[in-house]
Design a protein around this motif. Structure first.
Motif, PDB file in Angstrom:
ATOM      1  N   CYS A 121       1.025  -1.226   0.042  1.00 40.76           N
ATOM      2  CA  CYS A 121      -0.001  -0.147  -0.137  1.00 40.76           C
ATOM      3  C   CYS A 121       0.770   1.160  -0.050  1.00 40.76           C
ATOM      4  CB  CYS A 121      -0.901   0.131   1.253  1.00 40.76           C
ATOM      5  SG  CYS A 121      -1.998  -1.475   1.450  1.00 40.76           S
ATOM      6  N   ALA A 122       0.257   2.255  -0.574  1.00 38.25           N
ATOM      7  CA  ALA A 122       1.124   3.575  -0.474  1.00 38.25           C
ATOM      8  C   ALA A 122       0.046   4.711  -0.703  1.00 38.25           C
ATOM      9  CB  ALA A 122       2.082   3.624  -1.944  1.00 38.25           C
TER      10      ALA A 122
ATOM     11  N   VAL B 145       4.529   0.288   1.415  1.00 39.71           N
ATOM     12  CA  VAL B 145       4.933  -0.600   2.414  1.00 39.71           C
ATOM     13  C   VAL B 145       4.153  -1.959   2.384  1.00 39.71           C
ATOM     14  CG1 VAL B 145       5.318   1.389   3.927  1.00 39.71           C
ATOM     15  CG2 VAL B 145       2.999   0.451   3.776  1.00 39.71           C
TER      16      VAL B 145
ATOM     17  N   ARG C 245      -1.382   0.240   7.766  1.00 39.83           N
ATOM     18  CA  ARG C 245      -0.554  -0.384   6.589  1.00 39.83           C
ATOM     19  C   ARG C 245      -1.378  -0.318   5.382  1.00 39.83           C
ATOM     20  NH1 ARG C 245       0.961  -5.892   4.641  1.00 39.83           N
ATOM     21  NH2 ARG C 245       2.116  -5.090   2.820  1.00 39.83           N
ATOM     22  N   LEU C 246      -2.690  -0.480   5.477  1.00 39.35           N
ATOM     23  CA  LEU C 246      -3.562   0.200   4.502  1.00 39.35           C
ATOM     24  C   LEU C 246      -3.650   1.391   3.850  1.00 39.35           C
ATOM     25  CD1 LEU C 246      -6.781  -2.251   5.445  1.00 39.35           C
ATOM     26  CD2 LEU C 246      -5.352  -2.676   3.344  1.00 39.35           C
ATOM     27  N   MET C 247      -3.365   2.139   5.039  1.00 41.63           N
ATOM     28  CA  MET C 247      -3.070   3.695   4.710  1.00 41.63           C
ATOM     29  C   MET C 247      -1.907   3.943   3.972  1.00 41.63           C
ATOM     30  SD  MET C 247      -5.786   5.484   5.309  1.00 41.63           S
ATOM     31  CE  MET C 247      -5.255   7.173   5.535  1.00 41.63           C
ATOM     32  N   GLY C 248      -0.844   2.985   3.728  1.00 43.98           N
ATOM     33  CA  GLY C 248       0.464   3.043   3.170  1.00 43.98           C
ATOM     34  C   GLY C 248       1.526   3.543   4.257  1.00 43.98           C
ATOM     35  N   ALA C 249       1.494   3.274   5.458  1.00 42.43           N
ATOM     36  CA  ALA C 249       2.371   3.813   6.503  1.00 42.43           C
ATOM     37  C   ALA C 249       2.847   2.372   7.181  1.00 42.43           C
ATOM     38  CB  ALA C 249       1.549   4.534   7.556  1.00 42.43           C
TER      39      ALA C 249
END
Lengths: 113, 288
Positions: free
Chosen positions: A104-105, A113, B233-237
């Motif tokens: 996801c990014a 990540v 993690r789904l938020m890209g962090a």
């Protein structure tokens, strides 16, 4: 036949996938073959799936993402889901019962990540 | 029914005969109790005393005075509840207000004692009616008090939850979330919602969640932690879990909780180092 998505070339090895409203996640198998064909011909290593305009990611939609990720993995392509909204991540994070197989990014300019 | 009607008529008659004295006595008592402490202004006490007696008369005039859903009775209890709420909001004591209602009940009874022509059964019926009426009024005060207390406790709990989980941006793109106390479902949802919104607004790339202050971890708490890390993690962090004490590690092991997809570090300091490493930030001592 016109497919319910828009594809844009990103750099030498990336492909941006923007689903349109007509995308039916329960018809995943119908779409996979076409997408695999495009990924092979474009020699892509990354498929960026933009969910910015996807209001709800329910279990059916998530299954479609999982199937797409499996297909990408078979081709050595990394699936990166972009622009997940907080409310979508909130709902999905609560319903997941296993690890997230795709990356996801927050955008094309951010590392996945 | 005929007897009930006669009792009501008798009470109304007494009230109307002595309305002046009753209002004056109630008002005076109200001033003694509430006026000195600025809980009600003198005008408010006067208005309330008059309105109270008017409402009592309306209730007694209604066909079924004690019918809880009747409009007259509802108006009376609503009036009492509003006064009680007003006193509570202004920092008043509910016991004093209840004693004031009891005083009014006694005043009514005393005024009827002068009615010598009343038979025993009539007196009993009058007392029963008055007792029921005033008990209902006191119950409505009690409900108001409970409601206000619950609202206060809820507001305090909300504030405590907000302040007990500060999400701090300690570096560009790095958030810390120290979790203290118990992590139940409701709190998890609140933290998750705030955290995900913060990740989006700050464009955060790493979140260090420190559980040093979490007292116990059972399967539900562990599940909540995993849910949070996945949503991050789904938020890209990147989510980094730190501060897992030995007893919590043992609990997680015995519960067979799978943390393979969660990045963990022993301490908050190690977690921050990991966050900086992920962001290609190097922190080192300046040579002297």
């Amino acid at each position: 036949m016109r497919r319910p998505w828009h594809l844009t070339r990103i750099g030498p090895a990336g492909l941006l996938f923007e689903p349109s409203e007509g995308l039916n996640p329960s018809a995943a198998l119908d779409y996979i073959e076409d997408l695999v064909q495009v990924l092979l011909s474009s020699e892509s290593r990354y498929l960026y799936y933009d969910v910015k305009d996807v209001a709800i990611i329910d279990t059916v939609y998530y299954q479609w993402l999982l199937q797409l990720e499996r297909s990408c993995r078979l081709l050595g392509v990394r699936l990166v889901v972009l622009h997940m909204r907080p409310e979508t991540a909130f709902a999905l994070g609560r319903s997941l019962d296993g690890p997230i197989p795709f990356s996801c990014a927050q955008g094309l300019d951010r590392p996945p990540v | 029914m005929e007897n009930e009607g006669a009792i009501q008529a008798l009470l109304i008659e007494q009230l109307q005969l002595k309305i002046g004295t009753l209002t004056e006595t109630i008002e005076k008592r109200g001033r003694d109790i509430f006026g000195d402490r600025n809980l009600m202004s003198l005008d408010e006490i006067t208005d309330a005393s008059v309105e109270f007696l008017e409402l009592i008369v309306v209730v007694l005039q209604s066909p079924e005075p004690l019918k809880a859903r009747g409009p007259a009775f509802a108006a009376l209890t609503q009036f009492i509840s509003e006064i009680a709420q007003q006193i509570l909001v202004r920092g008043g004591d509910m016991e004093q207000f209840l004693r004031y209602i009891m005083f009014m009940q006694r005043l009514f009874m005393e005024s009827l004692e002068e009615q010598a022509a009343m038979s025993f059964s009539e007196a009993r019926a009058v007392l029963l009616l008055l007792a029921t009426l005033f008990n209902e009024m006191m119950l409505s005060v009690f409900h108001t008090y409970l409601h206000e207390r619950e609202e206060t406790i809820r507001a305090q709990q909300d504030e405590l939850k907000q302040t007990s989980t500060p999400i701090t941006s300690i570096w560009d793109g790095v958030l810390t979330l120290p979790i203290i106390g118990t992590l139940d479902s409701q709190r998890t949802l609140m933290i998750m919602e705030r955290l995900l919104t913060k990740i989006e607004s700050e464009r955060a790339r790493a979140v260090v969640m420190d559980v040093t202050g979490v007292q116990t971890v059972d399967s539900q708490v562990a599940h909540h932690l995993i849910q949070m890390t996945r949503a991050v993690r789904l938020m890209g962090a990147n989510a980094i879990l730190t501060g897992i004490r030995p007893d919590i590690a043992r609990a997680l092991t015995s519960l067979n909780i799978e943390l393979t997809d969660v990045t963990t570090r022993a301490t908050l300091s190690d977690g921050l180092k990991e966050a900086f490493r992920l962001m290609n930030i190097e922190v080192r001592e300046k040579p002297v």
